[in-house]
Design a protein around this motif. Structure first.
Motif, PDB file in Angstrom:
ATOM      1  N   LEU A 190      42.503   2.519  32.975  1.00 31.38           N
ATOM      2  CA  LEU A 190      42.787   3.910  32.636  1.00 31.38           C
ATOM      3  C   LEU A 190      44.171   4.318  33.129  1.00 31.38           C
ATOM      4  CD1 LEU A 190      39.347   5.585  33.432  1.00 31.38           C
ATOM      5  CD2 LEU A 190      40.370   5.248  31.174  1.00 31.38           C
ATOM      6  N   CYS A 191      44.519   3.862  34.312  1.00 30.73           N
ATOM      7  CA  CYS A 191      45.839   4.149  34.877  1.00 30.73           C
ATOM      8  C   CYS A 191      46.936   3.565  33.988  1.00 30.73           C
ATOM      9  CB  CYS A 191      45.902   3.578  36.287  1.00 30.73           C
ATOM     10  SG  CYS A 191      47.485   3.773  37.122  1.00 30.73           S
ATOM     11  N   TRP A 192      46.755   2.318  33.556  1.00 28.28           N
ATOM     12  CA  TRP A 192      47.745   1.677  32.699  1.00 28.28           C
ATOM     13  C   TRP A 192      47.870   2.399  31.360  1.00 28.28           C
ATOM     14  CZ3 TRP A 192      47.779  -0.992  27.999  1.00 28.28           C
ATOM     15  CH2 TRP A 192      48.908  -1.789  27.757  1.00 28.28           C
ATOM     16  N   ALA A 193      46.742   2.820  30.814  1.00 23.37           N
ATOM     17  CA  ALA A 193      46.770   3.530  29.534  1.00 23.37           C
ATOM     18  C   ALA A 193      47.479   4.870  29.666  1.00 23.37           C
ATOM     19  CB  ALA A 193      45.350   3.741  29.021  1.00 23.37           C
ATOM     20  N   ALA A 207      61.405  -0.728  22.630  1.00 25.49           N
ATOM     21  CA  ALA A 207      60.589   0.341  23.197  1.00 25.49           C
ATOM     22  C   ALA A 207      59.228  -0.182  23.645  1.00 25.49           C
ATOM     23  CB  ALA A 207      60.417   1.461  22.180  1.00 25.49           C
ATOM     24  N   LEU A 208      58.644  -1.095  22.857  1.00 27.25           N
ATOM     25  CA  LEU A 208      57.352  -1.662  23.218  1.00 27.25           C
ATOM     26  C   LEU A 208      57.458  -2.493  24.491  1.00 27.25           C
ATOM     27  CD1 LEU A 208      54.388  -2.187  22.574  1.00 27.25           C
ATOM     28  CD2 LEU A 208      55.101  -4.064  21.083  1.00 27.25           C
ATOM     29  N   ARG A 209      58.493  -3.323  24.567  1.00 27.21           N
ATOM     30  CA  ARG A 209      58.685  -4.143  25.768  1.00 27.21           C
ATOM     31  C   ARG A 209      58.856  -3.262  27.004  1.00 27.21           C
ATOM     32  NH1 ARG A 209      62.539  -5.014  29.015  1.00 27.21           N
ATOM     33  NH2 ARG A 209      63.944  -3.756  27.720  1.00 27.21           N
ATOM     34  N   LEU A 210      59.693  -2.241  26.888  1.00 27.81           N
ATOM     35  CA  LEU A 210      59.928  -1.351  28.030  1.00 27.81           C
ATOM     36  C   LEU A 210      58.648  -0.630  28.434  1.00 27.81           C
ATOM     37  CD1 LEU A 210      62.042  -0.157  29.956  1.00 27.81           C
ATOM     38  CD2 LEU A 210      62.422   1.657  28.273  1.00 27.81           C
ATOM     39  N   SER A 211      57.865  -0.206  27.449  1.00 21.66           N
ATOM     40  CA  SER A 211      56.616   0.491  27.753  1.00 21.66           C
ATOM     41  C   SER A 211      55.643  -0.417  28.487  1.00 21.66           C
ATOM     42  CB  SER A 211      55.976   1.010  26.464  1.00 21.66           C
ATOM     43  OG  SER A 211      56.751   2.025  25.878  1.00 21.66           O
ATOM     44  N   LEU A 212      55.510  -1.653  28.019  1.00 22.04           N
ATOM     45  CA  LEU A 212      54.584  -2.586  28.658  1.00 22.04           C
ATOM     46  C   LEU A 212      55.027  -2.916  30.084  1.00 22.04           C
ATOM     47  CD1 LEU A 212      53.902  -5.040  25.686  1.00 22.04           C
ATOM     48  CD2 LEU A 212      52.437  -3.189  26.517  1.00 22.04           C
ATOM     49  N   VAL A 213      56.307  -3.116  30.274  1.00 23.86           N
ATOM     50  CA  VAL A 213      56.819  -3.465  31.604  1.00 23.86           C
ATOM     51  C   VAL A 213      56.644  -2.307  32.576  1.00 23.86           C
ATOM     52  CG1 VAL A 213      58.922  -3.993  32.910  1.00 23.86           C
ATOM     53  CG2 VAL A 213      58.442  -5.207  30.779  1.00 23.86           C
ATOM     54  N   THR A 214      57.052  -1.103  32.164  1.00 23.18           N
ATOM     55  CA  THR A 214      56.980   0.036  33.073  1.00 23.18           C
ATOM     56  C   THR A 214      55.538   0.446  33.357  1.00 23.18           C
ATOM     57  OG1 THR A 214      57.278   1.537  31.175  1.00 23.18           O
ATOM     58  CG2 THR A 214      59.243   0.912  32.424  1.00 23.18           C
ATOM     59  N   ALA A 215      54.679   0.410  32.338  1.00 17.45           N
ATOM     60  CA  ALA A 215      53.272   0.766  32.560  1.00 17.45           C
ATOM     61  C   ALA A 215      52.599  -0.216  33.503  1.00 17.45           C
ATOM     62  CB  ALA A 215      52.526   0.833  31.226  1.00 17.45           C
ATOM     63  N   THR A 216      52.925  -1.498  33.360  1.00 18.65           N
ATOM     64  CA  THR A 216      52.345  -2.505  34.249  1.00 18.65           C
ATOM     65  C   THR A 216      52.860  -2.339  35.675  1.00 18.65           C
ATOM     66  OG1 THR A 216      52.165  -4.054  32.400  1.00 18.65           O
ATOM     67  CG2 THR A 216      52.045  -4.972  34.619  1.00 18.65           C
ATOM     68  N   ALA A 217      54.155  -2.100  35.815  1.00 19.64           N
ATOM     69  CA  ALA A 217      54.724  -1.902  37.152  1.00 19.64           C
ATOM     70  C   ALA A 217      54.144  -0.642  37.800  1.00 19.64           C
ATOM     71  CB  ALA A 217      56.240  -1.803  37.065  1.00 19.64           C
ATOM     72  N   ALA A 218      53.998   0.419  37.025  1.00 19.65           N
ATOM     73  CA  ALA A 218      53.410   1.652  37.561  1.00 19.65           C
ATOM     74  C   ALA A 218      51.968   1.420  38.008  1.00 19.65           C
ATOM     75  CB  ALA A 218      53.470   2.761  36.513  1.00 19.65           C
ATOM     76  N   THR A 219      51.230   0.619  37.250  1.00 19.90           N
ATOM     77  CA  THR A 219      49.841   0.331  37.612  1.00 19.90           C
ATOM     78  C   THR A 219      49.766  -0.468  38.907  1.00 19.90           C
ATOM     79  OG1 THR A 219      49.222   0.338  35.278  1.00 19.90           O
ATOM     80  CG2 THR A 219      47.686  -0.705  36.809  1.00 19.90           C
TER      81      THR A 219
END
Length: 269
Positions: free
Chosen positions: A200-203, A55-67
């Motif tokens: 802020l966007c990434w958070a 879950a942590l890996r997926l969150s970091l990847v998707t949040a970074t891609a979204a940013t």
């Protein structure tokens, strides 16, 4: 009139101090409870569990891609709102801020109606390119970008409005094109605002829940991000939910610490 300066007392009235302290306690106490009730003795082993790391890996990847998507689309949009004159600019600015006040679940429903398999654009994507966004990792990225982009746009637009335009005018008089002036002059000037907006966007993307679960679902390894894992664990394993919440809390504290200098500078500038 006497030239003697009047010194204002720094002692705050109790009528303001009492509700201020109550408000501070109201905001801080739940976080204190989270830290106090955390299973510290088993924390390392719980953090190493496969579903937590997944879950942590997926969150970091998707949040970074979204940013990244928000940067590619949001910075030009912020420039358009700050520097260009066009009919309906105020309406466009208002529409940009709608995701800030829109309930995330409603945002997820809206995304389904547009990008779902039977949506306005989604059915064309599937029939033409064979692309289906709902209930996929790409769908998570889209949902996070939708709710997070306003943070970036507002930050960059504010930085553009505060930037001294004389440097851009000087670059134009020296023969620089508008694109060259933006890339070599404007962007470096507003880079602190871009970085703050990106953080802020990434958070916001990292903590997104409502639009994600509505548009992308809750599938392990594919769409189950940290907030969704917290929600699921809260029903079956509360201690695991606390551990996941602590991770998100730690990330939030790090983000606040990284933006502290910018906020302090804005307050004293």
């Amino acid at each position: 009139m006497s030239g003697r300066s009047v010194k204002v007392s720094g002692r705050a009235p109790w009528v303001l101090v009492v509700p201020a302290v109550a408000g501070l306690v109201f905001l801080v106490l739940p976080l204190v409870g989270l830290v106090v009730r955390a299973p510290w003795s088993t924390l390392p082993s719980r953090l190493a569990e496969p579903h937590v790391l997944e879950a942590l890996r997926l969150s970091l990847v998707t949040a970074t891609a979204a940013t990244v998507i928000c940067l590619l689309l949001g910075v030009p949009l912020a420039w358009l709102l700050a520097r260009a004159e066009f009919p309906g600019r105020r309406i466009a600015r208002a529409l940009v801020t709608v995701p800030l006040v829109l309930p995330p679940v409603v945002g997820g429903v809206a995304l389904l109606l547009v990008l779902g398999r039977r949506g306005l654009v989604g059915q064309w994507l599937e029939s033409t390119f064979g692309v289906s966004l709902p209930f996929t990792t790409a769908g998570v990225i889209v949902a996070e970008a939708f709710v997070a982009m306003p943070f970036l746009v507002i930050s960059v637009e504010g930085a553009l409005r505060a930037a001294d335009r004389r440097y851009e005018e000087a670059a134009a008089t020296l023969g620089a094109s508008r694109w060259t002036a933006f890339r070599r002059v404007t962007l470096p000037l507003v880079m602190p605002g871009v970085l703050a907006g990106a953080v802020l966007c990434w958070a916001r993307a990292l903590g997104e829940f409502g639009a994600t679960i509505t548009f992308a679902g809750n599938f392990p390894g594919t769409t189950r991000t940290m907030p969704l894992a917290v929600y699921l664990a809260l029903e079956t394993e509360p201690e695991a939910a606390i551990v996941l919440s602590l991770v998100l809390l730690a990330v939030s504290v790090l983000i606040l610490a990284s933006l502290r200098d910018r906020w302090t500078g804005a307050a004293t500038g």
